[in-house]
Design a protein around this motif. Sequence first.
Motif, PDB file in Angstrom:
ATOM      1  N   GLY A 109       0.789  -1.228   0.000  1.00  0.00           N
ATOM      2  CA  GLY A 109       0.000   0.000   0.000  1.00  0.00           C
ATOM      3  C   GLY A 109       0.820   1.277   0.000  1.00  0.00           C
ATOM      4  N   SER A 110       2.121   1.198   0.229  1.00  0.00           N
ATOM      5  CA  SER A 110       2.945   2.406   0.195  1.00  0.00           C
ATOM      6  C   SER A 110       3.158   2.849  -1.249  1.00  0.00           C
ATOM      7  CB  SER A 110       4.279   2.170   0.903  1.00  0.00           C
ATOM      8  OG  SER A 110       4.989   1.133   0.276  1.00  0.00           O
ATOM      9  N   ARG A 111       3.511   4.108  -1.393  1.00  0.00           N
ATOM     10  CA  ARG A 111       3.666   4.688  -2.730  1.00  0.00           C
ATOM     11  C   ARG A 111       5.011   5.376  -2.871  1.00  0.00           C
ATOM     12  NH1 ARG A 111      -2.365   7.213  -3.493  1.00  0.00           N
ATOM     13  NH2 ARG A 111      -3.381   5.201  -3.428  1.00  0.00           N
ATOM     14  N   LEU A 112       5.529   5.320  -4.069  1.00  0.00           N
ATOM     15  CA  LEU A 112       6.763   6.011  -4.421  1.00  0.00           C
ATOM     16  C   LEU A 112       6.445   6.918  -5.595  1.00  0.00           C
ATOM     17  CD1 LEU A 112       9.845   6.342  -4.050  1.00  0.00           C
ATOM     18  CD2 LEU A 112      10.110   4.532  -5.748  1.00  0.00           C
ATOM     19  N   GLU A 113       6.718   8.205  -5.431  1.00  0.00           N
ATOM     20  CA  GLU A 113       6.420   9.177  -6.473  1.00  0.00           C
ATOM     21  C   GLU A 113       7.698   9.577  -7.186  1.00  0.00           C
ATOM     22  OE1 GLU A 113       4.655  13.668  -6.850  1.00  0.00           O
ATOM     23  OE2 GLU A 113       3.914  12.385  -5.239  1.00  0.00           O
ATOM     24  N   LEU A 114       7.664   9.515  -8.498  1.00  0.00           N
ATOM     25  CA  LEU A 114       8.772   9.954  -9.334  1.00  0.00           C
ATOM     26  C   LEU A 114       8.301  11.190 -10.075  1.00  0.00           C
ATOM     27  CD1 LEU A 114       9.131   6.797  -8.917  1.00  0.00           C
ATOM     28  CD2 LEU A 114      10.516   6.877 -10.954  1.00  0.00           C
ATOM     29  N   ARG A 115       8.907  12.328  -9.785  1.00  0.00           N
ATOM     30  CA  ARG A 115       8.478  13.598 -10.357  1.00  0.00           C
ATOM     31  C   ARG A 115       9.378  13.994 -11.521  1.00  0.00           C
ATOM     32  NH1 ARG A 115       5.194  17.503  -7.148  1.00  0.00           N
ATOM     33  NH2 ARG A 115       5.860  18.559  -9.009  1.00  0.00           N
ATOM     34  N   ALA A 116       8.777  14.553 -12.562  1.00  0.00           N
ATOM     35  CA  ALA A 116       9.482  15.122 -13.715  1.00  0.00           C
ATOM     36  C   ALA A 116      10.420  14.113 -14.378  1.00  0.00           C
ATOM     37  CB  ALA A 116      10.251  16.384 -13.306  1.00  0.00           C
ATOM     38  N   VAL A 117       9.907  12.920 -14.650  1.00  0.00           N
ATOM     39  CA  VAL A 117      10.704  11.874 -15.295  1.00  0.00           C
ATOM     40  C   VAL A 117      10.815  12.175 -16.791  1.00  0.00           C
ATOM     41  CG1 VAL A 117      10.846   9.410 -15.806  1.00  0.00           C
ATOM     42  CG2 VAL A 117       9.928  10.178 -13.607  1.00  0.00           C
ATOM     43  N   PRO A 118      12.040  12.306 -17.323  1.00  0.00           N
ATOM     44  CA  PRO A 118      12.204  12.524 -18.758  1.00  0.00           C
ATOM     45  C   PRO A 118      11.771  11.280 -19.537  1.00  0.00           C
ATOM     46  CG  PRO A 118      14.233  13.001 -17.574  1.00  0.00           C
ATOM     47  CD  PRO A 118      13.302  12.344 -16.616  1.00  0.00           C
ATOM     48  N   LYS A 119      11.190  11.469 -20.711  1.00  0.00           N
ATOM     49  CA  LYS A 119      10.729  10.365 -21.572  1.00  0.00           C
ATOM     50  C   LYS A 119       9.903   9.377 -20.755  1.00  0.00           C
ATOM     51  CE  LYS A 119      14.902  10.656 -24.337  1.00  0.00           C
ATOM     52  NZ  LYS A 119      16.095   9.942 -24.777  1.00  0.00           N
ATOM     53  N   PHE A 120       8.959   9.903 -20.000  1.00  0.00           N
ATOM     54  CA  PHE A 120       8.236   9.074 -19.038  1.00  0.00           C
ATOM     55  C   PHE A 120       7.411   7.973 -19.706  1.00  0.00           C
ATOM     56  CE2 PHE A 120       4.975  11.966 -20.225  1.00  0.00           C
ATOM     57  CZ  PHE A 120       3.769  11.334 -19.973  1.00  0.00           C
TER      58      PHE A 120
END
Length: 132
Positions: free
Chosen positions: A95-106
């Motif tokens: 249930g935990s979350r990992l956020e990746l912000r501003a990923v190039p070529k997402f």
Amino acid sequence: MAIKEDVYYEGGPHVGDLIFNILLGFTVICIPLTVGAIARAVWLRYRITDRRISVTGGWKGLDRSDIVYSQVAKVVTVPRGLGAWGDMVITLKDGSRLELRAVPKFRDVYNFIAEQLSPAAKAASGGIGTQQ
């Protein structure tokens, strides 16, 4: 003995995120967004391999999070900057979350990550290539 990993992406957030937020910083109300973008540009680093996702960040880059693909339950993407970069939220089985912000070529990164996922996680994420 180290396990061999093939690196797909290693680097920081997209430079467009920094430029856009610096331009917004000329208005007084958006200064916190500008400070956040500068901190991300200086200290945030992503490493995406065929075995895991590592995110190094936090104050002075001292925090590190590693997740293996077998623990991923769902991946959701949101385009930013006219689609040049995007954000990802990776939800783990606990249930935990990992956020990746501003990923190039997402979109390409999402497709690579989706290829590594279990069939149940692919289905929860919407399948390969269906995220916009």
